[in-house]
Design an enzyme around this catalytic site. Structure first.
Site, PDB file in Angstrom:
ATOM      1  N   HIS A  66       7.300  -1.714  12.155  1.00 17.96           N
ATOM      2  CA  HIS A  66       7.400  -2.986  11.438  1.00 17.96           C
ATOM      3  C   HIS A  66       6.871  -4.059  12.398  1.00 17.96           C
ATOM      4  O   HIS A  66       7.078  -3.954  13.613  1.00 17.96           O
ATOM      5  CB  HIS A  66       8.843  -3.390  11.146  1.00 17.96           C
ATOM      6  CG  HIS A  66       9.609  -2.470  10.254  1.00 17.96           C
ATOM      7  ND1 HIS A  66      10.307  -1.383  10.718  1.00 17.96           N
ATOM      8  CD2 HIS A  66       9.854  -2.522   8.919  1.00 17.96           C
ATOM      9  CE1 HIS A  66      10.923  -0.786   9.719  1.00 17.96           C
ATOM     10  NE2 HIS A  66      10.671  -1.456   8.615  1.00 17.96           N
ATOM     11  N   ASP A  96       9.580  -5.139  14.821  1.00 18.24           N
ATOM     12  CA  ASP A  96      10.114  -4.211  15.838  1.00 18.24           C
ATOM     13  C   ASP A  96       9.321  -4.359  17.116  1.00 18.24           C
ATOM     14  O   ASP A  96       9.850  -4.204  18.203  1.00 18.24           O
ATOM     15  CB  ASP A  96       9.909  -2.718  15.509  1.00 18.24           C
ATOM     16  CG  ASP A  96      10.241  -2.335  14.131  1.00 18.24           C
ATOM     17  OD1 ASP A  96      11.204  -2.883  13.610  1.00 18.24           O
ATOM     18  OD2 ASP A  96       9.533  -1.465  13.585  1.00 18.24           O
ATOM     19  N   GLU A 124       8.143   2.781  -0.703  1.00 23.70           N
ATOM     20  CA  GLU A 124       9.200   3.701  -0.270  1.00 23.70           C
ATOM     21  C   GLU A 124      10.454   3.439  -1.101  1.00 23.70           C
ATOM     22  O   GLU A 124      11.132   2.430  -0.911  1.00 23.70           O
ATOM     23  CB  GLU A 124       9.487   3.471   1.226  1.00 23.70           C
ATOM     24  CG  GLU A 124      10.524   4.416   1.772  1.00 23.70           C
ATOM     25  CD  GLU A 124      10.723   4.239   3.281  1.00 23.70           C
ATOM     26  OE1 GLU A 124       9.739   4.014   4.013  1.00 23.70           O
ATOM     27  OE2 GLU A 124      11.882   4.316   3.707  1.00 23.70           O
ATOM     28  N   GLU A 138      11.586   9.296   1.308  1.00 27.05           N
ATOM     29  CA  GLU A 138      12.492   9.545   2.435  1.00 27.05           C
ATOM     30  C   GLU A 138      13.660  10.397   1.959  1.00 27.05           C
ATOM     31  O   GLU A 138      14.322  10.081   0.966  1.00 27.05           O
ATOM     32  CB  GLU A 138      12.988   8.207   2.996  1.00 27.05           C
ATOM     33  CG  GLU A 138      14.008   8.387   4.104  1.00 27.05           C
ATOM     34  CD  GLU A 138      14.238   7.110   4.918  1.00 27.05           C
ATOM     35  OE1 GLU A 138      13.291   6.330   5.112  1.00 27.05           O
ATOM     36  OE2 GLU A 138      15.377   6.912   5.351  1.00 27.05           O
ATOM     37  N   HIS A 143      17.006   8.721   1.366  1.00 22.74           N
ATOM     38  CA  HIS A 143      16.991   7.814   0.214  1.00 22.74           C
ATOM     39  C   HIS A 143      17.131   8.602  -1.091  1.00 22.74           C
ATOM     40  O   HIS A 143      17.852   8.190  -2.000  1.00 22.74           O
ATOM     41  CB  HIS A 143      15.700   7.001   0.195  1.00 22.74           C
ATOM     42  CG  HIS A 143      15.550   6.068   1.363  1.00 22.74           C
ATOM     43  ND1 HIS A 143      14.434   5.281   1.538  1.00 22.74           N
ATOM     44  CD2 HIS A 143      16.370   5.797   2.407  1.00 22.74           C
ATOM     45  CE1 HIS A 143      14.578   4.561   2.655  1.00 22.74           C
ATOM     46  NE2 HIS A 143      15.741   4.872   3.193  1.00 22.74           N
ATOM     47  N   ASP A 173      22.941   5.627   4.246  1.00 24.58           N
ATOM     48  CA  ASP A 173      21.700   6.059   4.875  1.00 24.58           C
ATOM     49  C   ASP A 173      21.955   6.325   6.358  1.00 24.58           C
ATOM     50  O   ASP A 173      21.818   5.446   7.182  1.00 24.58           O
ATOM     51  CB  ASP A 173      20.701   4.904   4.700  1.00 24.58           C
ATOM     52  CG  ASP A 173      19.263   5.304   4.879  1.00 24.58           C
ATOM     53  OD1 ASP A 173      18.985   6.513   4.841  1.00 24.58           O
ATOM     54  OD2 ASP A 173      18.419   4.414   5.039  1.00 24.58           O
TER      55      ASP A 173
HETATM   56  C1  XUL Z   1      15.182   1.739   5.492  1.00 24.84           C
HETATM   57  C2  XUL Z   1      13.901   2.416   5.729  1.00 24.84           C
HETATM   58  C3  XUL Z   1      12.837   1.575   6.351  1.00 24.84           C
HETATM   59  C4  XUL Z   1      11.449   1.880   5.893  1.00 24.84           C
HETATM   60  C5  XUL Z   1      10.396   0.966   6.443  1.00 24.84           C
HETATM   61  O1  XUL Z   1      16.141   2.539   4.945  1.00 24.84           O
HETATM   62  O2  XUL Z   1      13.746   3.578   5.467  1.00 24.84           O
HETATM   63  O3  XUL Z   1      12.943   1.685   7.731  1.00 24.84           O
HETATM   64  O4  XUL Z   1      11.094   3.183   6.229  1.00 24.84           O
HETATM   65  O5  XUL Z   1      10.656  -0.355   6.186  1.00 24.84           O
HETATM   66 CO    CO Z   2      12.173   4.922   5.759  1.00 25.24          CO
END
Ligand code: XUL
Ligand code: CO
Length: 437
Positions: A101, A104, A232, A268, A271, A307
Site C-alpha cells: 500500500h 505502508d 478484493e 483472499e 475473506h 480476519d
Molecule cells: C484487508 C486486506 C488488505 C488488502 C489490500 O483485509 O486483505 O490488506 O489485501 O488492501
Molecule cells: Co488481502
C-alpha cells in the site's frame, strides 16, 4: 544487502528429510510440475504491510514484535531503513514478488502533496532495490481505510471531499505502481460499506463507487498502465457490511456498472471464509466468470469470525486453491500474495522467515497434490460421468438454448419416471481426496 538477519543464510530446497528449519522441504523453485517450474506456478509475493509494518498489537495488547532495524517512528529515515531489510528477506527466501500500500512504504504527510513527495522518495529506493535484486511488484494499492478522513468511506463517502482525496491518492498510487513495473493494481474497499442503513444511501454510494472505478480505468489508460485491476472482496471488518462482500457480489457490481472487461478478482482465503464460504467456492465463482486474477494466500481460524490473516499451513486449502489455479490454466499477471501475519506470540525476526517458509512449503505441497489428483483423473472422471446425460443430443440442444418446455414435457411424458439418477458418492470422493494428501 542489509544485514538484518545475520544468522539466516539463503533458504534453499533441501527436501523433506532435512532438519534445517531454514530450508525448504517441498518448495523447489526449478522443479517441473505439469511442464512448468514451481516458481512459475506459484508466483509467491510477500506483503509489505504485515511483513514490515506488523507489530503484533491488538485491542487488548501492546505491540510485541522485535524488529531491531525499526525505531517504530513515522519518520522518513525509518521508512527508508525498512526497504533494504525487506529486500534482504525477499532475496534470502527466494520470493520473486511483493505487494504494497502507498502508506505502508512511506509515511502520510500533513497534506496530500507532502504524502506524494514522501512516496516518491521511498519509491526511488524501492526501484533501486528492485533493480539490484530482480524482485518485482505483483500489485500495488492505496490505503483508503486508515486515516480518519475515510471513516465514512473513500469512494463511497457521503462527503465529496473525502471522495476527491481518495481519487488523488489512487491516481498517485497508480502512477508509482506503474513506475515500479507493477503487474497489477488492487482495490480493497475496507471502508466501502456501512454500519447502519439509517444514515446510508446505498444506491448513491454504489453509483459513486462505479464512477470512481470508471475514472480509475480512464486514468490507467491515460498513463499506459497495462496490468489488470483487481477488486478484493471481503464481507465485513472493519465495517459491518462491505459492498464487495464476496466473489459473486463483486461480479454483480462489476456487471451492473459495465466494468467486467477492466477488472478481475483478487481473492483472499480468509475473506471467503468470513463470508461463510470456502475459498474453493469463491475461486470457482470467479473462474466461471473468467475473472480470477490473483490470490491473497492466507487462512483464517474456523472458530473465529474475523480476519486472522494466518500463514496458510492447511494442506487441504492449498491443494484446493492449486486445483483451481491449474484448472484455469495458471496465473498470468496474478500470483500468491501472503497477505498473512505472524502471530503476536511469534515475535522474533526469525519468525518472519519461518512463517513464509511454512506458507511456501504448504503451497508447494498443495501444487504437487493438485497435479497428482489431476494426473490420476478419477475425481475429474467422476464429475464428467455425473453430467454425462447432458452429452446426449437433447442435452446439447438445451445447453445451446435451442430447446423449449413443450419439447421437454413431451420427452418427460415418455420417460415414465427418472430412473437414471446416480449416487453423489461424497464420502468416497472425500476419502479419495485424502489419499493424495
Ligand atoms: C484487508 C486486506 C488488505 C488488502 C489490500 O483485509 O486483505 O490488506 O489485501 O488492501
Ligand atoms: Co488481502
Amino acid at each position: 544487502m542489509a544485514d538484518a538477519f545475520p544468522k539466516i543464510k539463503q533458504v534453499k530446497f533441501e527436501g523433506p528429510d532435512t532438519r534445517n528449519d531454514y530450508a525448504y522441504k517441498h518448495y523447489n523453485p526449478d522443479e517441473l510440475v505439469e511442464g512448468k517450474t514451481m516458481r512459475e506456478h506459484l508466483r509467491f509475493a510477500s506483503c509489505y504491510w504485515h511483513t514490515m509494518r506488523g507489530r503484533g498489537a491488538e485491542i487488548f495488547g501492546m505491540p510485541t514484535a522485535v524488529r531491531p532495524w525499526d525505531d517504530f517512528s513515522e519518520s522518513m529515515e525509518n521508512a527508508l531503513r525498512r526497504v533494504p531489510v525487506f529486500f534482504e528477506l525477499l532475496e534470502k527466501l527466494q520470493i520473486d514478488y511483493y505487494c504494497f500500500h502507498d502508506r505502508d512504504v512511506a509515511p502520510e504527510g500533513k497534506t496530500l502533496k507532502e504524502s506524494h513527495k514522501n512516496l516518491d522518495r521511498v519509491v526511488k529506493e524501492l526501484a533501486k532495490a528492485q533493480k539490484n535484486s530482480g524482485k518485482k511488484v505483483l500489485w500495488g494499492t492505496a490505503c483508503l481505510f486508515q486515516h480518519p478522513r475515510f471513516m465514512h468511506g473513500a469512494a463511497t463517502s457521503p462527503d465529496l471531499n473525502a471522495f476527491a482525496y481518495a481519487a488523488g491518492q489512487v491516481k498517485k498510487a497508480l502512477e508509482v505502481t506503474h513506475e515500479l513495473g507493477g503487474e497489477g493494481y488492487v482495490f480493497w474497499g475496507g471502508r466501502e460499506g456501512y454500519f447502519t442503513l439509517l444514515n446510508t444511501d446505498m444506491k448513491r454510494e454504489l453509483d459513486h463507487l462505479g464512477a470512481f472505478m470508471h475514472m480509475a480505468v480512464d486514468y490507467k489508460k491515460e498513463i499506459g498502465f497495462k496490468g489488470p485491476f483487481y477488486i478484493e472482496p471481503k464481507p465485513k471488518e472493519p465495517t459491518k457490511h462491505q459492498y464487495d462482500t464476496d466473489a459473486a457480489t463483486t461480479l454483480n457490481f462489476l456487471r451492473q456498472y459495465g466494468l467486467m472487461k477492466d477488472f478481475k478478482l483478487n481473492l483472499e482465503t480468509n475473506h471467503a471464509q468470513i463470508a461463510g464460504h470456502t475459498m474453493q467456492h469463491d475461486l470457482e465463482t470467479a473462474i466461471a466468470a473468467n475473472a480470477l486474477g490473483s490470490v491473497d494466500a492466507n487462512m483464517g481460524d474456523w472458530q473465529l469470525g474475523w480476519d486472522t490473516d494466518q500463514f496458510p499451513t492447511d494442506l487441504y486449502i492449498t491443494s484446493h486453491v492449486m486445483l483451481c489455479v491449474l484448472k484455469m490454466g495458471g496465473f498470468t499477471t496474478g500470483g500468491l500474495n501472503f497477505d498473512a501475519k505472524v502471530r503476536r506470540e511469534s515475535f522474533e525476526p526469525e519468525d518472519l522467515f519461518l512463517a513464509h517458509i511454512a506458507g511456501m512449503d504448504t503451497f508447494a505441497r498443495g501444487l504437487k497434490i493438485a497435479a497428482r489428483i489431476r494426473h490420476d483423473g478419477r475425481i475429474a472422471d467422476f464429475v464428467k460421468q455425473r453430467y454425462s446425460s447432458w452429452d446426449s443430443e437433447l442435452g446439447k440442444k438445451i445447453e445451446k438454448g435451442k430447446s423449449n418446455f413443450a419439447e421437454l414435457e413431451a420427452y418427460a411424458l415418455k420417460l415414465g419416471e427418472v430412473k437414471t439418477i446416480r449416487s453423489g458418492r461424497q464420502e468416497y470422493l472425500e476419502s479419495l481426496f485424502n489419499d493424495f494428501i
